[in-house]
Design an enzyme around this catalytic site. Structure first.
Site, PDB file in Angstrom:
ATOM      1  N   ASP A 134     -16.102  14.660  86.885  1.00 18.56           N
ATOM      2  CA  ASP A 134     -16.608  14.963  85.529  1.00 18.56           C
ATOM      3  C   ASP A 134     -15.509  14.849  84.481  1.00 18.56           C
ATOM      4  O   ASP A 134     -15.788  14.732  83.290  1.00 18.56           O
ATOM      5  CB  ASP A 134     -17.148  16.404  85.490  1.00 18.56           C
ATOM      6  CG  ASP A 134     -18.563  16.505  86.051  1.00 18.56           C
ATOM      7  OD1 ASP A 134     -19.004  17.634  86.340  1.00 18.56           O
ATOM      8  OD2 ASP A 134     -19.221  15.451  86.194  1.00 18.56           O
TER       9      ASP A 134
ATOM     10  N   HIS B 195       7.675  21.569  90.210  1.00 14.97           N
ATOM     11  CA  HIS B 195       7.633  22.465  89.037  1.00 14.97           C
ATOM     12  C   HIS B 195       6.215  22.972  88.837  1.00 14.97           C
ATOM     13  O   HIS B 195       5.785  23.905  89.520  1.00 14.97           O
ATOM     14  CB  HIS B 195       8.190  21.719  87.816  1.00 14.97           C
ATOM     15  CG  HIS B 195       8.334  22.575  86.590  1.00 14.97           C
ATOM     16  ND1 HIS B 195       8.837  22.111  85.408  1.00 14.97           N
ATOM     17  CD2 HIS B 195       8.027  23.878  86.365  1.00 14.97           C
ATOM     18  CE1 HIS B 195       8.832  23.083  84.514  1.00 14.97           C
ATOM     19  NE2 HIS B 195       8.338  24.162  85.068  1.00 14.97           N
TER      20      HIS B 195
HETATM   21  O1  LIG Z   1       8.497  26.512  83.070  1.00 16.01           O
HETATM   22  C1  LIG Z   1       8.778  27.652  82.812  1.00 16.01           C
HETATM   23  C2  LIG Z   1       9.690  28.370  83.741  1.00 16.01           C
HETATM   24  O2  LIG Z   1      10.053  27.483  84.795  1.00 16.01           O
HETATM   25  C3  LIG Z   1       8.174  28.255  81.571  1.00 16.01           C
HETATM   26  O3  LIG Z   1       6.824  27.863  81.547  1.00 16.01           O
HETATM   27  C4  LIG Z   1       8.073  29.732  81.431  1.00 16.01           C
HETATM   28  O4  LIG Z   1       9.153  30.422  81.884  1.00 16.01           O
HETATM   29  C5  LIG Z   1       7.812  30.032  79.958  1.00 16.01           C
HETATM   30  O5  LIG Z   1       9.005  29.861  79.248  1.00 16.01           O
HETATM   31  P1  LIG Z   1       8.993  30.079  77.659  1.00 16.01           P
HETATM   32  O6  LIG Z   1       8.632  31.546  77.428  1.00 16.01           O
HETATM   33  O7  LIG Z   1       7.935  29.171  77.072  1.00 16.01           O
HETATM   34  O8  LIG Z   1      10.378  29.721  77.239  1.00 16.01           O
END
Ligand SMILES: O=C(CO)[C@@H](O)[C@@H](O)COP(=O)(O)O
Length: 232
Positions: free
Chosen positions: A121, A172
């Site tokens: 979808d 990630h």
């Molecule tokens: O990718 C990550 C951590 O690996 C971020 O999404 C998370 O820590 C949020 O960071 P921010 O508060 O946006 O700097």
């Protein structure tokens, strides 16, 4: 009043959807909303709990990742957003989360196979997984390189970012985008659901077949094709 108030409000409203949809924990994740005429985007400040956010706290950044207006430091992922806005026109909202199931697929470095019509979808291909960062990238400008890693993945797979509005970054977590910040949030929620369904499908049947092409086409076009009959 600031000429950026409209994207501050858009970014704030979209960020506040992430905890409501169960897509983030604590300060994980971030959403940005862009104004291409002004050549800037508004993004969540880094490390600020969602309950403490406000439109005024959104940070204004240009497409080279430079802070234009704002007292707080922008998200630690700001340069990834900037790279995508600079090189991929037509997108005006980007979301990054660590939502559980999509992140599990990213950590496994696997694309999410298209097993069912729920997936079809929204897109007609596997959810792509970009290669993880190599040592040189990790030592370098990591977030900047993450943006190029995403674009290289789409180029190598011959994918159109205006059709496939989501990606997993190996080791990630996911990034999604769209014409608006709201659509990017919608894509993040769809991705998390599709990721969970795919994981369960493989657990129930580790030889589960991919959806046949005719059904992929049928379901995608039913919603997005020229003769769509979905909705009102
Ligand atoms: O990718 C990550 C951590 O690996 C971020 O999404 C998370 O820590 C949020 O960071 P921010 O508060 O946006 O700097």
């Amino acid at each position: 009043m600031s000429k950026y108030d409209h994207i501050r409000l858009s970014a704030y409203n979209a960020n506040m959807q992430l905890p409501k949809l169960g897509l983030v924990l604590f300060t994980f994740g971030n959403v940005s909303a862009a104004d291409r005429e002004l050549g800037v985007f508004a993004i969540k400040p880094s490390g600020v709990p969602y309950e403490d956010l406000s439109p005024e706290k959104m940070v204004i950044v240009d497409f080279d990742g430079n802070t234009i207006e704002g007292d707080l430091r922008p998200s630690s992922d700001t340069k990834t957003h900037a790279v995508l806005y600079k090189h991929w026109d037509g997108i005006n909202g980007i979301v990054h989360t660590h939502s559980t199931y999509a992140t599990a697929w990213a950590q496994s470095q696997r694309c999410i196979p298209i097993f069912g019509t729920t997936h079809a979808d929204h897109l007609t291909c596997d959810v792509p997984c970009a290669a993880p960062m190599n040592d040189e990238m990790i030592k370098g400008d990591y977030e900047y390189q993450t943006g190029f890693q995403i674009m290289e993945c789409f180029e190598q797979k011959g994918l159109d970012y205006k059709e496939v509005e989501m990606v997993l970054v190996g080791n990630h977590a996911p990034f999604t985008w769209g014409k608006t910040a709201e659509k990017a949030v919608y894509n993040s929620a769809v991705l998390e659901t599709v990721a969970q369904m795919a994981l369960l499908t493989e657990q129930i049947n580790n030889n589960a077949p991919r959806l046949k092409d005719a059904l992929i086409k049928k379901h995608f076009e039913r919603k997005h094709g020229p003769d769509s009959y979905y909705g009102q």
